[in-house]
Design a protein around this motif. Structure first.
Motif, PDB file in Angstrom:
ATOM      1  N   SER A  92     -52.163 -14.177 -52.905  1.00 28.81           N
ATOM      2  CA  SER A  92     -53.270 -14.212 -53.586  1.00 28.81           C
ATOM      3  C   SER A  92     -54.280 -14.945 -53.191  1.00 28.81           C
ATOM      4  O   SER A  92     -55.423 -14.731 -53.446  1.00 28.81           O
ATOM      5  CB  SER A  92     -52.443 -14.595 -55.016  1.00 28.81           C
ATOM      6  N   THR A  93     -54.258 -15.850 -52.387  1.00 30.09           N
ATOM      7  CA  THR A  93     -55.046 -16.853 -51.838  1.00 30.09           C
ATOM      8  C   THR A  93     -56.165 -15.925 -50.932  1.00 30.09           C
ATOM      9  O   THR A  93     -57.155 -16.679 -50.735  1.00 30.09           O
ATOM     10  CB  THR A  93     -54.634 -17.876 -50.933  1.00 30.09           C
TER      11      THR A  93
ATOM     12  N   ASP B  32     -61.472 -12.293 -43.929  1.00 31.05           N
ATOM     13  CA  ASP B  32     -61.606 -13.860 -43.487  1.00 31.05           C
ATOM     14  C   ASP B  32     -60.688 -15.072 -44.257  1.00 31.05           C
ATOM     15  O   ASP B  32     -60.342 -15.643 -43.542  1.00 31.05           O
ATOM     16  CB  ASP B  32     -63.006 -14.250 -43.764  1.00 31.05           C
ATOM     17  N   GLN B  33     -60.233 -14.828 -45.511  1.00 27.11           N
ATOM     18  CA  GLN B  33     -59.430 -15.593 -45.943  1.00 27.11           C
ATOM     19  C   GLN B  33     -58.066 -15.535 -45.367  1.00 27.11           C
ATOM     20  O   GLN B  33     -57.459 -16.546 -44.992  1.00 27.11           O
ATOM     21  CB  GLN B  33     -59.373 -15.383 -47.441  1.00 27.11           C
ATOM     22  N   LEU B  34     -57.540 -14.487 -45.180  1.00 31.84           N
ATOM     23  CA  LEU B  34     -56.332 -14.341 -44.551  1.00 31.84           C
ATOM     24  C   LEU B  34     -56.156 -14.761 -43.212  1.00 31.84           C
ATOM     25  O   LEU B  34     -55.207 -15.531 -42.879  1.00 31.84           O
ATOM     26  CB  LEU B  34     -55.878 -12.778 -44.535  1.00 31.84           C
ATOM     27  N   ARG B  35     -57.252 -14.380 -42.469  1.00 32.79           N
ATOM     28  CA  ARG B  35     -57.202 -14.850 -41.122  1.00 32.79           C
ATOM     29  C   ARG B  35     -57.435 -16.352 -40.959  1.00 32.79           C
ATOM     30  O   ARG B  35     -56.739 -17.092 -39.911  1.00 32.79           O
ATOM     31  CB  ARG B  35     -58.415 -14.155 -40.424  1.00 32.79           C
ATOM     32  N   ALA B  36     -58.167 -17.186 -41.771  1.00 29.82           N
ATOM     33  CA  ALA B  36     -58.365 -18.482 -41.817  1.00 29.82           C
ATOM     34  C   ALA B  36     -56.732 -19.067 -42.265  1.00 29.82           C
ATOM     35  O   ALA B  36     -56.639 -20.226 -41.861  1.00 29.82           O
ATOM     36  CB  ALA B  36     -59.152 -19.046 -42.820  1.00 29.82           C
TER      37      ALA B  36
ATOM     38  N   LEU C  15     -54.110 -18.042 -41.170  1.00 34.01           N
ATOM     39  CA  LEU C  15     -52.921 -18.003 -40.006  1.00 34.01           C
ATOM     40  C   LEU C  15     -53.205 -18.964 -38.967  1.00 34.01           C
ATOM     41  O   LEU C  15     -54.238 -18.670 -38.370  1.00 34.01           O
ATOM     42  CB  LEU C  15     -52.906 -16.477 -39.696  1.00 34.01           C
ATOM     43  N   VAL C  16     -52.194 -20.014 -38.997  1.00 36.14           N
ATOM     44  CA  VAL C  16     -52.356 -20.936 -37.856  1.00 36.14           C
ATOM     45  C   VAL C  16     -52.377 -20.442 -36.571  1.00 36.14           C
ATOM     46  O   VAL C  16     -53.093 -20.709 -35.527  1.00 36.14           O
ATOM     47  CB  VAL C  16     -51.507 -21.971 -38.132  1.00 36.14           C
ATOM     48  N   ASN C  17     -51.427 -19.512 -36.440  1.00 36.77           N
ATOM     49  CA  ASN C  17     -51.170 -18.784 -35.086  1.00 36.77           C
ATOM     50  C   ASN C  17     -51.815 -17.352 -35.002  1.00 36.77           C
ATOM     51  O   ASN C  17     -51.239 -16.416 -34.778  1.00 36.77           O
ATOM     52  CB  ASN C  17     -49.688 -18.727 -34.862  1.00 36.77           C
ATOM     53  N   LEU C  18     -52.996 -17.118 -35.587  1.00 33.87           N
ATOM     54  CA  LEU C  18     -53.700 -15.862 -35.654  1.00 33.87           C
ATOM     55  C   LEU C  18     -53.753 -15.065 -34.529  1.00 33.87           C
ATOM     56  O   LEU C  18     -53.234 -13.801 -34.455  1.00 33.87           O
ATOM     57  CB  LEU C  18     -55.199 -16.113 -36.094  1.00 33.87           C
ATOM     58  N   GLU C  19     -53.943 -15.661 -33.349  1.00 32.09           N
ATOM     59  CA  GLU C  19     -53.873 -14.949 -31.947  1.00 32.09           C
ATOM     60  C   GLU C  19     -52.487 -14.440 -31.735  1.00 32.09           C
ATOM     61  O   GLU C  19     -52.350 -12.948 -31.336  1.00 32.09           O
ATOM     62  CB  GLU C  19     -54.217 -15.749 -30.865  1.00 32.09           C
ATOM     63  N   GLN C  20     -51.499 -15.283 -31.950  1.00 34.25           N
ATOM     64  CA  GLN C  20     -50.324 -14.624 -31.602  1.00 34.25           C
ATOM     65  C   GLN C  20     -49.598 -13.595 -32.543  1.00 34.25           C
ATOM     66  O   GLN C  20     -49.180 -12.571 -32.284  1.00 34.25           O
ATOM     67  CB  GLN C  20     -49.336 -16.017 -31.639  1.00 34.25           C
ATOM     68  N   VAL C  21     -50.004 -13.777 -33.983  1.00 33.86           N
ATOM     69  CA  VAL C  21     -50.124 -12.745 -34.835  1.00 33.86           C
ATOM     70  C   VAL C  21     -50.391 -11.143 -34.693  1.00 33.86           C
ATOM     71  O   VAL C  21     -50.006 -10.502 -34.752  1.00 33.86           O
ATOM     72  CB  VAL C  21     -50.281 -13.166 -36.481  1.00 33.86           C
ATOM     73  N   GLU C  22     -51.815 -11.311 -34.011  1.00 29.19           N
ATOM     74  CA  GLU C  22     -52.443 -10.351 -33.686  1.00 29.19           C
ATOM     75  C   GLU C  22     -51.577  -9.559 -32.609  1.00 29.19           C
ATOM     76  O   GLU C  22     -51.659  -8.216 -32.492  1.00 29.19           O
ATOM     77  CB  GLU C  22     -54.021 -10.677 -33.378  1.00 29.19           C
ATOM     78  N   ALA C  23     -51.332 -10.307 -31.858  1.00 30.94           N
ATOM     79  CA  ALA C  23     -50.617  -9.659 -30.510  1.00 30.94           C
ATOM     80  C   ALA C  23     -49.203  -9.172 -30.824  1.00 30.94           C
ATOM     81  O   ALA C  23     -48.890  -8.064 -30.445  1.00 30.94           O
ATOM     82  CB  ALA C  23     -50.602 -10.786 -29.356  1.00 30.94           C
TER      83      ALA C  23
ATOM     84  N   HIS D  41     -47.373 -18.474 -39.128  1.00 29.98           N
ATOM     85  CA  HIS D  41     -47.519 -19.728 -39.651  1.00 29.98           C
ATOM     86  C   HIS D  41     -48.683 -19.756 -40.629  1.00 29.98           C
ATOM     87  O   HIS D  41     -50.043 -19.599 -40.242  1.00 29.98           O
ATOM     88  CB  HIS D  41     -47.776 -20.732 -38.413  1.00 29.98           C
ATOM     89  N   TYR D  42     -48.218 -19.757 -41.764  1.00 27.97           N
ATOM     90  CA  TYR D  42     -49.334 -19.770 -42.967  1.00 27.97           C
ATOM     91  C   TYR D  42     -49.700 -21.147 -43.368  1.00 27.97           C
ATOM     92  O   TYR D  42     -48.918 -21.963 -43.477  1.00 27.97           O
ATOM     93  CB  TYR D  42     -48.797 -19.237 -44.206  1.00 27.97           C
ATOM     94  N   ARG D  43     -50.947 -21.366 -43.868  1.00 32.14           N
ATOM     95  CA  ARG D  43     -51.709 -22.365 -44.675  1.00 32.14           C
ATOM     96  C   ARG D  43     -51.594 -22.072 -45.882  1.00 32.14           C
ATOM     97  O   ARG D  43     -52.311 -20.920 -46.332  1.00 32.14           O
ATOM     98  CB  ARG D  43     -52.863 -22.901 -44.226  1.00 32.14           C
ATOM     99  N   PHE D  44     -50.952 -22.657 -46.914  1.00 33.06           N
ATOM    100  CA  PHE D  44     -50.831 -22.184 -48.288  1.00 33.06           C
ATOM    101  C   PHE D  44     -50.916 -23.287 -49.347  1.00 33.06           C
ATOM    102  O   PHE D  44     -50.065 -24.291 -49.592  1.00 33.06           O
ATOM    103  CB  PHE D  44     -49.409 -21.388 -48.565  1.00 33.06           C
ATOM    104  N   ASN D  45     -52.147 -23.178 -49.855  1.00 32.77           N
ATOM    105  CA  ASN D  45     -52.594 -24.255 -50.715  1.00 32.77           C
ATOM    106  C   ASN D  45     -52.243 -25.720 -50.301  1.00 32.77           C
ATOM    107  O   ASN D  45     -51.661 -26.706 -50.951  1.00 32.77           O
ATOM    108  CB  ASN D  45     -51.661 -24.255 -52.333  1.00 32.77           C
ATOM    109  N   GLY D  46     -52.786 -25.863 -49.021  1.00 34.67           N
ATOM    110  CA  GLY D  46     -52.410 -27.159 -48.445  1.00 34.67           C
ATOM    111  C   GLY D  46     -51.212 -27.534 -47.763  1.00 34.67           C
ATOM    112  O   GLY D  46     -50.918 -28.579 -47.373  1.00 34.67           O
ATOM    113  N   LEU D  47     -50.372 -26.623 -48.045  1.00 34.88           N
ATOM    114  CA  LEU D  47     -49.019 -26.593 -47.536  1.00 34.88           C
ATOM    115  C   LEU D  47     -48.736 -25.766 -46.141  1.00 34.88           C
ATOM    116  O   LEU D  47     -49.586 -24.751 -45.777  1.00 34.88           O
ATOM    117  CB  LEU D  47     -48.100 -26.155 -48.286  1.00 34.88           C
ATOM    118  N   GLU D  48     -47.866 -26.000 -45.248  1.00 37.49           N
ATOM    119  CA  GLU D  48     -47.470 -25.269 -43.859  1.00 37.49           C
ATOM    120  C   GLU D  48     -46.449 -24.554 -43.999  1.00 37.49           C
ATOM    121  O   GLU D  48     -45.087 -25.102 -44.243  1.00 37.49           O
ATOM    122  CB  GLU D  48     -47.622 -26.164 -42.801  1.00 37.49           C
ATOM    123  N   LEU D  49     -46.518 -23.242 -44.045  1.00 39.35           N
ATOM    124  CA  LEU D  49     -45.179 -22.331 -44.158  1.00 39.35           C
ATOM    125  C   LEU D  49     -44.963 -21.701 -42.589  1.00 39.35           C
ATOM    126  O   LEU D  49     -45.927 -21.015 -42.151  1.00 39.35           O
ATOM    127  CB  LEU D  49     -45.235 -21.661 -45.125  1.00 39.35           C
ATOM    128  N   LYS D  50     -43.736 -21.470 -42.443  1.00 37.31           N
ATOM    129  CA  LYS D  50     -43.395 -20.985 -40.996  1.00 37.31           C
ATOM    130  C   LYS D  50     -42.406 -19.680 -41.441  1.00 37.31           C
ATOM    131  O   LYS D  50     -41.361 -20.174 -41.804  1.00 37.31           O
ATOM    132  CB  LYS D  50     -42.887 -21.674 -39.926  1.00 37.31           C
TER     133      LYS D  50
END
Length: 257
Positions: free
Chosen positions: A125-126, A143-147, A149-157, A205-214
């Motif tokens: 939802s974020t 842009d919100q989803l991409r931002a 994702l901490v490991n965006l490049e790895q997720v894309e690959a 690796h997500y950023r979610f409401n200021g939290l880190e989720l893997k």
């Protein structure tokens, strides 16, 4: 109209099978396969279904093969009767609901969101994602989803690898082919990395409401249904990749169990 022989030859090429390979697999002579492709022989319904099975064609493609042979489709292209589909839908609902407090969602073969449990809905939802949205489009242009994702490049690959594998299984699909092309362009532009030894699990690796989720995912799908839509549905069950993520999800979503 494309001939039966043309469709059969195309799929044999997709699966990289010679006429002899297909003949041995289907327990017919290579001469018969040759005659089917040239139109010198007309296939029976059983033969078309057997060839579709041996070529591991998706159900929709098997319907097209039947139609090319002048035969009626064998697999449901429209919704099943409510009573027939109920056990399948109940299974999907049960798996998604019971997976809480961890996120779980259902996507079709084009990665369009079809269902999700409350933890997955909260996570997405974020980024403004809702049922009916494409996860592929979101990964490429949201842009919100991409931002998030901490490991965006790895997720894309990794997504590119998964799309290639799914496309190889489907044989051909314009939507997935376009998605592969888009991600190939992005991945090719990334700087080369020496990843060293690959870990057992590569989490998202997500950023979610200021939290880190893997989170890492497992995929499930129906393998014994004659309904095209349900056969193409994939259930993605996400699991915590570390204890901090597990504790956060338990704290946030235990009430949804």
């Amino acid at each position: 109209m494309v001939s039966f022989g043309g469709v059969l030859k195309e799929w044999r090429g997709i699966r990289r099978m010679s006429q002899l390979d297909l003949a041995l697999s289907a327990e017919v002579s290579s001469r018969h396969v040759s005659f089917l492709e040239t139109g010198r022989a007309k296939p029976s319904r059983d033969m078309v279904l057997r060839l579709g099975e041996e070529l591991q064609m998706p159900l929709g493609a098997r319907n097209q093969l039947l139609l090319a042979a002048g035969l009626a489709p064998a697999y449901g292209a429209t919704k099943l009767a409510e009573a027939d589909r109920a056990p399948l839908q109940q299974a999907v609902d049960w798996m998604l609901q019971r997976h809480a407090p961890f996120p779980a969602l259902a996507i079709d073969h084009h990665w369009v969101l079809r269902a999700m449990n409350p933890p997955a809905a909260a996570l997405l939802s974020t980024s403004g994602l809702q049922l009916g949205d494409s996860l592929i489009d979101a990964l490429c242009s949201n842009d919100q989803l991409r931002a998030s994702l901490v490991n965006l490049e790895q997720v894309e690959a990794l997504t590119l690898q998964r799309l290639r594998s799914e496309l190889a299984n489907l044989g051909k699909d314009a939507v997935l082919e376009a998605a592969v092309a888009r991600l190939q362009h992005r991945v090719a532009a990334q700087p080369k990395q020496d990843l060293g030894e690959m870990p057992a699990v590569i989490p998202t690796h997500y950023r979610f409401n200021g939290l880190e989720l893997k989170l890492f995912s497992t995929l499930s799908q129906f393998t014994s249904t004659g309904d095209i839509a349900m056969s193409e549905l994939r259930l993605e069950m996400m699991f915590p990749a570390d204890n901090p993520t597990k504790e956060v999800l338990l704290a946030l979503f235990s009430g949804f169990e």
